[in-house]
Motif scaffolding. Structure first.
Motif, PDB file in Angstrom:
ATOM      1  N   PRO A  28       1.234  -0.956  -0.012  1.00 15.82           N
ATOM      2  CA  PRO A  28       0.020   0.383  -0.170  1.00 15.82           C
ATOM      3  C   PRO A  28       0.546   1.685  -0.016  1.00 15.82           C
ATOM      4  O   PRO A  28       0.248   2.399  -0.167  1.00 15.82           O
ATOM      5  CB  PRO A  28      -0.919  -0.266   1.222  1.00 15.82           C
ATOM      6  CG  PRO A  28      -0.313  -1.473   1.633  1.00 15.82           C
ATOM      7  CD  PRO A  28       0.266  -1.928   1.296  1.00 15.82           C
ATOM      8  N   SER A  32       1.078   4.100  -2.350  1.00 14.90           N
ATOM      9  CA  SER A  32       0.929   5.504  -2.530  1.00 14.90           C
ATOM     10  C   SER A  32       1.812   6.394  -2.764  1.00 14.90           C
ATOM     11  O   SER A  32       1.636   7.252  -3.471  1.00 14.90           O
ATOM     12  CB  SER A  32       0.170   5.510  -0.596  1.00 14.90           C
ATOM     13  OG  SER A  32      -0.966   5.043  -0.446  1.00 14.90           O
ATOM     14  N   TRP A  36       0.572   9.618  -5.569  1.00 18.22           N
ATOM     15  CA  TRP A  36       0.951  11.338  -4.743  1.00 18.22           C
ATOM     16  C   TRP A  36       2.634  11.485  -4.684  1.00 18.22           C
ATOM     17  O   TRP A  36       1.948  12.899  -5.053  1.00 18.22           O
ATOM     18  CB  TRP A  36       0.801  11.154  -3.174  1.00 18.22           C
ATOM     19  CG  TRP A  36      -0.609  10.470  -2.652  1.00 18.22           C
ATOM     20  CD1 TRP A  36      -1.225  10.052  -1.881  1.00 18.22           C
ATOM     21  CD2 TRP A  36      -1.851  11.882  -2.582  1.00 18.22           C
ATOM     22  NE1 TRP A  36      -2.665  10.252  -2.261  1.00 18.22           N
ATOM     23  CE2 TRP A  36      -2.482  11.932  -2.212  1.00 18.22           C
ATOM     24  CE3 TRP A  36      -2.239  13.088  -2.914  1.00 18.22           C
ATOM     25  CZ2 TRP A  36      -3.913  11.757  -1.998  1.00 18.22           C
ATOM     26  CZ3 TRP A  36      -2.758  13.915  -2.544  1.00 18.22           C
ATOM     27  CH2 TRP A  36      -4.079  13.348  -2.210  1.00 18.22           C
ATOM     28  N   MET A  93      -6.050  11.463   1.128  1.00 16.17           N
ATOM     29  CA  MET A  93      -4.438  10.925   1.743  1.00 16.17           C
ATOM     30  C   MET A  93      -4.885   9.732   2.347  1.00 16.17           C
ATOM     31  O   MET A  93      -5.251   8.099   2.362  1.00 16.17           O
ATOM     32  CB  MET A  93      -3.756  11.976   1.974  1.00 16.17           C
ATOM     33  CG  MET A  93      -2.646  13.016   1.571  1.00 16.17           C
ATOM     34  SD  MET A  93      -1.270  13.608   2.481  1.00 16.17           S
ATOM     35  CE  MET A  93      -0.582  12.759   2.937  1.00 16.17           C
ATOM     36  N   THR A  96      -7.387   7.525   0.292  1.00 15.80           N
ATOM     37  CA  THR A  96      -6.518   5.718  -0.289  1.00 15.80           C
ATOM     38  C   THR A  96      -5.666   5.655   0.121  1.00 15.80           C
ATOM     39  O   THR A  96      -5.341   4.471   0.265  1.00 15.80           O
ATOM     40  CB  THR A  96      -5.614   7.159  -1.685  1.00 15.80           C
ATOM     41  OG1 THR A  96      -4.814   7.972  -0.851  1.00 15.80           O
ATOM     42  CG2 THR A  96      -6.020   8.085  -2.241  1.00 15.80           C
ATOM     43  N   SER A  97      -5.576   5.986   1.452  1.00 15.20           N
ATOM     44  CA  SER A  97      -4.878   5.193   2.638  1.00 15.20           C
ATOM     45  C   SER A  97      -5.663   3.782   3.015  1.00 15.20           C
ATOM     46  O   SER A  97      -5.092   2.619   2.948  1.00 15.20           O
ATOM     47  CB  SER A  97      -4.139   5.809   3.386  1.00 15.20           C
ATOM     48  OG  SER A  97      -3.309   6.617   3.381  1.00 15.20           O
ATOM     49  N   PHE A 100      -6.359   1.673  -0.544  1.00 15.02           N
ATOM     50  CA  PHE A 100      -5.019   0.752  -0.143  1.00 15.02           C
ATOM     51  C   PHE A 100      -5.070  -0.260   0.286  1.00 15.02           C
ATOM     52  O   PHE A 100      -4.444  -1.644   0.529  1.00 15.02           O
ATOM     53  CB  PHE A 100      -3.756   1.221  -0.726  1.00 15.02           C
ATOM     54  CG  PHE A 100      -3.591   2.054  -1.665  1.00 15.02           C
ATOM     55  CD1 PHE A 100      -4.376   1.777  -3.035  1.00 15.02           C
ATOM     56  CD2 PHE A 100      -3.497   3.588  -2.008  1.00 15.02           C
ATOM     57  CE1 PHE A 100      -4.458   2.936  -3.848  1.00 15.02           C
ATOM     58  CE2 PHE A 100      -3.411   4.520  -3.239  1.00 15.02           C
ATOM     59  CZ  PHE A 100      -3.347   3.599  -4.208  1.00 15.02           C
ATOM     60  N   ILE A 238       1.286   9.712   5.103  1.00 17.92           N
ATOM     61  CA  ILE A 238       1.017   8.233   4.596  1.00 17.92           C
ATOM     62  C   ILE A 238       1.472   7.128   5.006  1.00 17.92           C
ATOM     63  O   ILE A 238       0.702   6.074   5.258  1.00 17.92           O
ATOM     64  CB  ILE A 238       1.197   8.117   2.528  1.00 17.92           C
ATOM     65  CG1 ILE A 238       0.950   9.690   1.894  1.00 17.92           C
ATOM     66  CG2 ILE A 238       1.097   7.386   2.404  1.00 17.92           C
ATOM     67  CD1 ILE A 238       1.358   9.261   0.229  1.00 17.92           C
ATOM     68  N   LEU A 242      -1.198   4.716   6.677  1.00 18.36           N
ATOM     69  CA  LEU A 242      -1.092   2.716   5.974  1.00 18.36           C
ATOM     70  C   LEU A 242      -1.402   1.924   7.376  1.00 18.36           C
ATOM     71  O   LEU A 242      -1.866   0.847   8.281  1.00 18.36           O
ATOM     72  CB  LEU A 242      -0.433   2.446   5.738  1.00 18.36           C
ATOM     73  CG  LEU A 242      -1.032   3.319   4.506  1.00 18.36           C
ATOM     74  CD1 LEU A 242       1.092   3.352   3.215  1.00 18.36           C
ATOM     75  CD2 LEU A 242      -1.222   2.690   3.972  1.00 18.36           C
TER      76      LEU A 242
END
Length: 274
Positions: A28, A32, A36, A93, A96-97, A100, A238, A242
């Motif tokens: 992930p 990311s 990004w 952010m 998307t984290s 993923f 990020i 995660l």
């Protein structure tokens, strides 16, 4: 009802620092960074230019300067545009984290917890990929809209932290309870557990939300020192998101599967389907 939450927390904490769980953040993170890295390289300066133009057109520099001065934060006046850009990008952010992690880590988390703690728990496949996708996307849309609406609260940092934790709590409770139960629980069992333990699930999500506020504090707080560090701090944030999402996924997985095992053993509270 606090003991099951504490037990699940302890189990999740032990699993979090296993090599397998730490490695789960790698894929992930790479996804990311690819996403990004490209977005920040291509879109950061245009975003800053657009926000600067917007502030000039509507005389927002004067307004924001007055507000910051009244709060004793006049020194932030020259950083107001980068700060607004970061606050706009922060929910993206997070989103998307979460996506993923859902794609790259949650299935592995479910297999790990099932194998280690619940090897005999029957799988009844009450969820589906499309169902998970629908829950994720609908929750993310609501989360992003509420985040944007509450951006002005960042003028009052403690209140903003609380609001972010509650929003995160709602989102993670909604998304991760579905993912945690989708493989092992039937649809009826999943609905019963979510209805009976709604407050406990929200509590787990909110505590995780308080942890989830840390990457944002690192990113924005560090950028106040040097805007040049913006990309580096974005990468660090990020990765922290995660890691926290993996821990949150483990916590929900242990708690929800224990709740399912209790339900089937007759010690859980069964709530009739509405």
């Amino acid at each position: 009802m606090m003991r099951p939450i504490a037990v699940a927390y302890g189990r999740a904490l032990r699993s979090q620092f296993s090599r397998r769980m730490l490695l789960l953040s790698v894929v992930p993170l790479l996804l990311s960074l690819a996403l990004w890295g490209g977005l920040l390289y291509a879109g950061m300066q245009p975003l800053l230019d657009s926000l600067t133009g917007l502030f000039h057109d509507y005389d927002l520099f004067k307004t924001s300067g007055s507000v910051l001065a009244s709060l004793g934060l006049g020194f932030l006046k020259t950083l107001v545009v980068p700060l607004v850009a970061m606050l706009v990008l922060l929910p993206l952010m997070i989103v998307t984290s979460l996506l993923f992690i859902g794609v790259g880590a949650m299935p592995a988390i479910a297999r790990h917890v099932s194998r280690v703690q619940f090897p005999d728990l029957e799988r009844r496949e009450g969820g589906s990929f499309l169902g998970s996708l629908g829950v994720n996307l609908s929750g993310i849309v609501v989360f992003a809209l509420l985040w944007l609406v509450t951006l002005p609260l960042y003028a009052l940092a403690p209140l903003a932290l609380l609001v972010q934790a509650v929003l995160w709590g709602w989102l993670t409770a909604r998304v991760m309870s579905y993912d945690a139960l989708s493989i092992h629980a039937s649809r009826e069992e999943r609905l019963a557990i979510v209805a009976a333990r709604r407050r406990q699930l929200l509590l787990i999500g909110t505590i995780s939300g308080l942890l989830g506020a840390l990457p944002g504090v690192v990113w924005i707080g560090g950028a106040l020192i040097s805007v040049v560090l913006f990309p580096v701090l974005a990468v660090l944030s990020i990765w922290l998101y995660l890691v926290i999402f993996i821990f949150t996924g483990l916590w929900f997985q242990y708690y929800c599967l224990q709740a399912l095992a209790d339900l089937r053993a007759g010690s859980g509270t069964v709530v009739p389907k509405a």
